[in-house]
Motif scaffolding. Structure first.
Motif, PDB file in Angstrom:
ATOM      1  N   ALA A  27     -58.125  43.805 -32.875  1.00  0.00           N
ATOM      2  CA  ALA A  27     -58.597  42.552 -33.485  1.00  0.00           C
ATOM      3  C   ALA A  27     -57.465  41.544 -33.554  1.00  0.00           C
ATOM      4  CB  ALA A  27     -59.118  42.831 -34.883  1.00  0.00           C
ATOM      5  N   LEU A  28     -57.754  40.305 -33.120  1.00  0.00           N
ATOM      6  CA  LEU A  28     -56.783  39.202 -33.194  1.00  0.00           C
ATOM      7  C   LEU A  28     -57.167  38.290 -34.358  1.00  0.00           C
ATOM      8  CD1 LEU A  28     -54.509  37.325 -32.070  1.00  0.00           C
ATOM      9  CD2 LEU A  28     -56.283  36.307 -30.591  1.00  0.00           C
ATOM     10  N   PHE A  29     -56.255  38.163 -35.335  1.00  0.00           N
ATOM     11  CA  PHE A  29     -56.490  37.255 -36.471  1.00  0.00           C
ATOM     12  C   PHE A  29     -55.785  35.925 -36.201  1.00  0.00           C
ATOM     13  CE2 PHE A  29     -57.161  40.274 -40.388  1.00  0.00           C
ATOM     14  CZ  PHE A  29     -58.138  40.966 -39.695  1.00  0.00           C
ATOM     15  N   ALA A  30     -56.430  34.836 -36.569  1.00  0.00           N
ATOM     16  CA  ALA A  30     -55.765  33.522 -36.546  1.00  0.00           C
ATOM     17  C   ALA A  30     -55.023  33.356 -37.861  1.00  0.00           C
ATOM     18  CB  ALA A  30     -56.804  32.421 -36.379  1.00  0.00           C
ATOM     19  N   ILE A  31     -54.116  32.374 -37.920  1.00  0.00           N
ATOM     20  CA  ILE A  31     -53.347  32.137 -39.142  1.00  0.00           C
ATOM     21  C   ILE A  31     -53.509  30.676 -39.575  1.00  0.00           C
ATOM     22  CG2 ILE A  31     -51.062  32.176 -40.208  1.00  0.00           C
ATOM     23  CD1 ILE A  31     -50.253  34.330 -38.167  1.00  0.00           C
ATOM     24  N   VAL A  32     -54.055  30.490 -40.770  1.00  0.00           N
ATOM     25  CA  VAL A  32     -54.277  29.146 -41.317  1.00  0.00           C
ATOM     26  C   VAL A  32     -52.943  28.580 -41.794  1.00  0.00           C
ATOM     27  CG1 VAL A  32     -55.461  27.800 -43.109  1.00  0.00           C
ATOM     28  CG2 VAL A  32     -56.618  29.771 -42.049  1.00  0.00           C
ATOM     29  N   GLN A  33     -52.675  27.328 -41.387  1.00  0.00           N
ATOM     30  CA  GLN A  33     -51.469  26.682 -41.866  1.00  0.00           C
ATOM     31  C   GLN A  33     -51.858  25.435 -42.677  1.00  0.00           C
ATOM     32  OE1 GLN A  33     -48.432  27.803 -41.890  1.00  0.00           O
ATOM     33  NE2 GLN A  33     -48.635  29.548 -40.491  1.00  0.00           N
ATOM     34  N   GLY A  34     -51.074  24.343 -42.569  1.00  0.00           N
ATOM     35  CA  GLY A  34     -51.425  23.140 -43.325  1.00  0.00           C
ATOM     36  C   GLY A  34     -50.404  22.773 -44.389  1.00  0.00           C
ATOM     37  N   GLY A  35     -49.296  23.521 -44.442  1.00  0.00           N
ATOM     38  CA  GLY A  35     -48.260  23.191 -45.432  1.00  0.00           C
ATOM     39  C   GLY A  35     -48.848  23.235 -46.832  1.00  0.00           C
ATOM     40  N   MET A  36     -48.418  22.308 -47.697  1.00  0.00           N
ATOM     41  CA  MET A  36     -48.947  22.264 -49.068  1.00  0.00           C
ATOM     42  C   MET A  36     -49.875  21.061 -49.225  1.00  0.00           C
ATOM     43  SD  MET A  36     -47.500  24.959 -50.013  1.00  0.00           S
ATOM     44  CE  MET A  36     -46.220  25.926 -49.186  1.00  0.00           C
ATOM     45  N   LEU A  85     -63.276  28.615 -33.924  1.00  0.00           N
ATOM     46  CA  LEU A  85     -62.861  29.420 -32.757  1.00  0.00           C
ATOM     47  C   LEU A  85     -63.298  30.885 -32.907  1.00  0.00           C
ATOM     48  CD1 LEU A  85     -59.254  27.951 -32.189  1.00  0.00           C
ATOM     49  CD2 LEU A  85     -61.280  27.619 -30.727  1.00  0.00           C
ATOM     50  N   ASP A  86     -63.871  31.205 -34.078  1.00  0.00           N
ATOM     51  CA  ASP A  86     -64.543  32.504 -34.282  1.00  0.00           C
ATOM     52  C   ASP A  86     -63.632  33.726 -34.083  1.00  0.00           C
ATOM     53  OD1 ASP A  86     -67.343  34.364 -32.880  1.00  0.00           O
ATOM     54  OD2 ASP A  86     -66.511  34.250 -34.916  1.00  0.00           O
ATOM     55  N   PHE A  87     -62.653  33.872 -34.961  1.00  0.00           N
ATOM     56  CA  PHE A  87     -61.785  35.056 -34.954  1.00  0.00           C
ATOM     57  C   PHE A  87     -62.400  36.156 -35.832  1.00  0.00           C
ATOM     58  CE2 PHE A  87     -57.885  33.803 -32.782  1.00  0.00           C
ATOM     59  CZ  PHE A  87     -58.022  32.422 -32.680  1.00  0.00           C
ATOM     60  N   PRO A  88     -62.035  37.416 -35.615  1.00  0.00           N
ATOM     61  CA  PRO A  88     -62.562  38.506 -36.464  1.00  0.00           C
ATOM     62  C   PRO A  88     -61.930  38.577 -37.846  1.00  0.00           C
ATOM     63  CG  PRO A  88     -61.201  39.400 -34.692  1.00  0.00           C
ATOM     64  CD  PRO A  88     -61.309  37.938 -34.445  1.00  0.00           C
ATOM     65  N   GLY A  89     -60.867  37.827 -38.068  1.00  0.00           N
ATOM     66  CA  GLY A  89     -60.227  37.827 -39.388  1.00  0.00           C
ATOM     67  C   GLY A  89     -59.227  36.679 -39.442  1.00  0.00           C
ATOM     68  N   TYR A  90     -58.773  36.359 -40.669  1.00  0.00           N
ATOM     69  CA  TYR A  90     -57.920  35.175 -40.827  1.00  0.00           C
ATOM     70  C   TYR A  90     -56.726  35.475 -41.726  1.00  0.00           C
ATOM     71  CZ  TYR A  90     -61.792  32.919 -38.543  1.00  0.00           C
ATOM     72  OH  TYR A  90     -62.746  32.597 -37.607  1.00  0.00           O
ATOM     73  N   GLY A  91     -55.513  35.177 -41.199  1.00  0.00           N
ATOM     74  CA  GLY A  91     -54.327  35.210 -42.063  1.00  0.00           C
ATOM     75  C   GLY A  91     -54.194  33.853 -42.726  1.00  0.00           C
ATOM     76  N   ILE A  92     -53.654  33.845 -43.932  1.00  0.00           N
ATOM     77  CA  ILE A  92     -53.303  32.574 -44.581  1.00  0.00           C
ATOM     78  C   ILE A  92     -51.784  32.530 -44.610  1.00  0.00           C
ATOM     79  CG2 ILE A  92     -53.442  31.187 -46.690  1.00  0.00           C
ATOM     80  CD1 ILE A  92     -56.197  32.436 -47.169  1.00  0.00           C
TER      81      ILE A  92
END
Ligand SMILES: CNc1nc2c(CC[C@H]3O[C@@H](OC)[C@H](O)[C@@H]3O)c3nc(N)[nH]c(=O)c3cc2[nH]1
Ligand SMILES: [Zn+2]
Length: 380
Positions: free
Chosen positions: A194-203, A218-225
Motif C-alpha cells: 500500500a502506498l500512502f500519500a502525505i498531507v502537507q500545508g505547513g501551519m 488521487l485515491d490513495f489507500p491511506g494518508y500520512g499527515i
C-alpha cells in the motif's frame, strides 16, 4: 492491500469543528489488513530507522505487542543500499521481522539531515551524512527503493515543510508534494503493497485543506499527515488536525507522522488518527528517562539509588516485572548496555499498551472519560 473496518463512536455531524469543540470524539478503533497480518488501531509503531529498533530484538518486540514497525528509506538507501536488502529477500527477511513494516520515503531526512540540499521539481539533491557524497532522491527513486525493501506500507516522496515557513513557500512546496505524490503513484507497481500519500500545508489551514482534498482525489489507500511535530506549539498541531482529518476518507487509515508523547496521542486519536510513529520512547530511554502515566521518570537521578520498586508497579513489561529502579540506575551509571535495553523495553511497552487501552476505551464508548482521566494525571 489495505482494507479497514472502523468501529467506534458514530454520530452524524453537521460541522466537525463544532462537534469537536463540544467534546465530540472522532476516535475510532479500526483494523488494518496487510500481507503480514491484520493489525488493531489506534496503534503505535516502534521506529527502526536502520532496520533495527535500537537495543531490542524482534522477539522482544513481538512479546511486547508491536504490530507494525518503521524503517527509513533515506538511511537504508545510503547504507547498506536497498538492492542489497532486496537480494537478502527484502526487509522482513533481512531483519527477521514477520509483522508489518512501514517505510518512510526519506522526505523528512533529506530536509533534516542532508546538508547542502537543493530541491527542484525533479527531486532533492543532498550530501550523504555518512560520507559526504552527492546524492539525489526523486519520487521515482524513493518508490523504487521502497519496492526493493518490500514493506507492507510505503510513503510517497514529499517535502516536510520546515517550521516556521512563509505562506508562499508553504504553498509552492505543498503543490509540488502533490505532484510528487502523483509521480509516486505512477512509479508504484508492486501489488500487495500500500502506498500512502502525505498531507502537507505547513501551519496554514487553507493549504492543509487544499493538500488533503487534492490527495484524496488521487485515491490513495491511506494518508500520512506530515509537516507536524516539527517544533510548532501543540495547539497549532491540533488545529491542523482539525482542518485536515475530516477531509480524509473515514474508511482509510490516517497516520500522524513523528508523534509522539502520550498526551499528543490521546488528543490525536480524539481527532480521528489511527497510526503513530516516534523516536521519542527509544531516544529518551537511551538517556535514562522512563515514560509513565504521570510523566517522565529520570531513573538515573540519585533519588532512585535505593529505590527497590520497579519503574511502574502496574506495568507488565520485562523490566518492571523483574528489576528495580535502583538496579536500572546502577546499570545506567555504569554505562551497561543492559540498562538502556531495560528502559527502551519499558518505554516501548508503555506506548504500545497505551494505544491498546485507548482502543479498548473506544470500543466500550468511554474514550472521552479515558482521555480526561489520563490528561488529569499526566504532566507534560
Ligand atoms: C519527529 N517529527 C516528525 N517526524 C516526521 C516524519 C518521519 C520521520 C522519520 O524519520 C525517523 O524519525 C526521526 C523515522 O524513521 C520516521 O519515520 C515525516 N516523514 C515524512 N516523509 N514527511 C513528513 O512530513 C514528516 C514529518 C515528521 N515530523
Ligand atoms: Zn515497564
Amino acid at each position: 492491500m489495505l482494507t479497514c473496518a472502523f468501529a467506534g463512536q458514530k454520530k452524524v455531524l453537521a460541522a466537525y469543528e463544532e462537534a469537536v469543540k463540544c467534546g465530540y470524539s472522532g476516535a475510532r478503533a479500526g483494523r488494518l489488513h496487510t500481507p503480514h497480518g491484520v493489525f488493531d488501531t489506534p496503534m503505535f509503531m516502534p521506529v527502526g530507522t536502520q532496520a533495527t529498533v535500537k537495543a531490542v530484538s524482534p522477539r522482544e518486540l513481538k512479546e511486547m505487542g508491536a504490530q507494525i514497525i518503521l524503517s527509513n528509506t533515506y538511511h537504508l538507501y545510503l547504507r547498506p543500499g536497498t538492492e542489497l536488502v532486496a537480494e537478502a529477500g527484502g526487509l522482513h527477511r533481512f531483519m527477521d521481522w514477520d509483522g508489518g513494516i512501514l517505510t518512510d520515503s526519506g522526505g523528512f531526512q533529506v530536509f533534516s539531515l542532508g546538508p547542502l540540499r537543493k530541491i527542484t521539481e525533479e527531486g532533492a539533491a543532498f550530501r550523504s551524512h555518512i560520507d559526504g557524497s552527492t546524492q539525489f532522491l526523486s519520487p521515482e527513486i524513493a518508490i523504487k527503493a521502497q519496492m526493493n525493501l518490500g514493506a507492507d506500507i510505503i510513503m510517497a516522496f514529499d517535502e516536510c515543510i520546515p517550521y516556521p515557513a512563509e505562506y508562499q513557500y508553504a504553498k509552492l512546496s505543498t503543490e509540488r508534494t502533490t505532484r510528487w505524490a502523483e509521480r509516486s503513484q505512477k512509479a508504484h507497481t508492486r501489488s500487495g503493497q500500500a502506498l500512502f500519500a502525505i498531507v502537507q500545508g505547513g501551519m496554514y489551514q487553507d493549504l492543509r485543506r487544499v493538500s488533503a482534498n487534492d490527495l484524496v482525489s488521487l485515491d490513495f489507500p491511506g494518508y500520512g499527515i506530515g509537516g507536524l511535530s516539527v517544533g510548532e506549539p501543540k495547539p497549532v498541531m491540533y488545529e491542523m488536525l482539525e482542518q485536515t482529518v475530516p477531509l480524509l476518507p473515514e474508511n482509510k487509515p490516517r497516520y500522524l507522522m513523528g508523534v509522539g508523547t502520550p498526551d499528543c496521542l490521546v488528543e490525536a486519536v480524539r481527532y480521528g488518527i489511527d497510526m503513530f510513529d516516534c523516536v521519542f520512547p527509544t531516544r529518551v530511554a537511551r538517556n535514562g528517562t522512563a515514560m509513565t502515566k504521570s510523566g517522565r521518570l529520570v531513573v538515573k537521578n540519585a533519588a532512585y539509588a535505593k529505590d527497590f520498586l520497579p519503574i511502574d508497579e502496574n506495568c507488565g513489561c520485562y523490566a518492571c516485572q523483574n528489576f528495580s529502579r535502583a538496579y536500572i540506575r546502577h546499570l545506567l551509571k555504569a554505562d551497561e548496555i543492559f540498562g538502556l535495553r531495560l528502559t527502551t523495553i519499558h518505554n516501548l511497552y508503555f506506548l504500545l499498551d497505551f494505544t491498546k487501552k485507548m482502543r479498548q476505551a473506544i470500543l466500550e464508548d468511554r474514550f472521552l472519560s479515558f482521555r480526561e482521566e489520563f490528561l488529569a494525571q499526566y504532566c507534560k
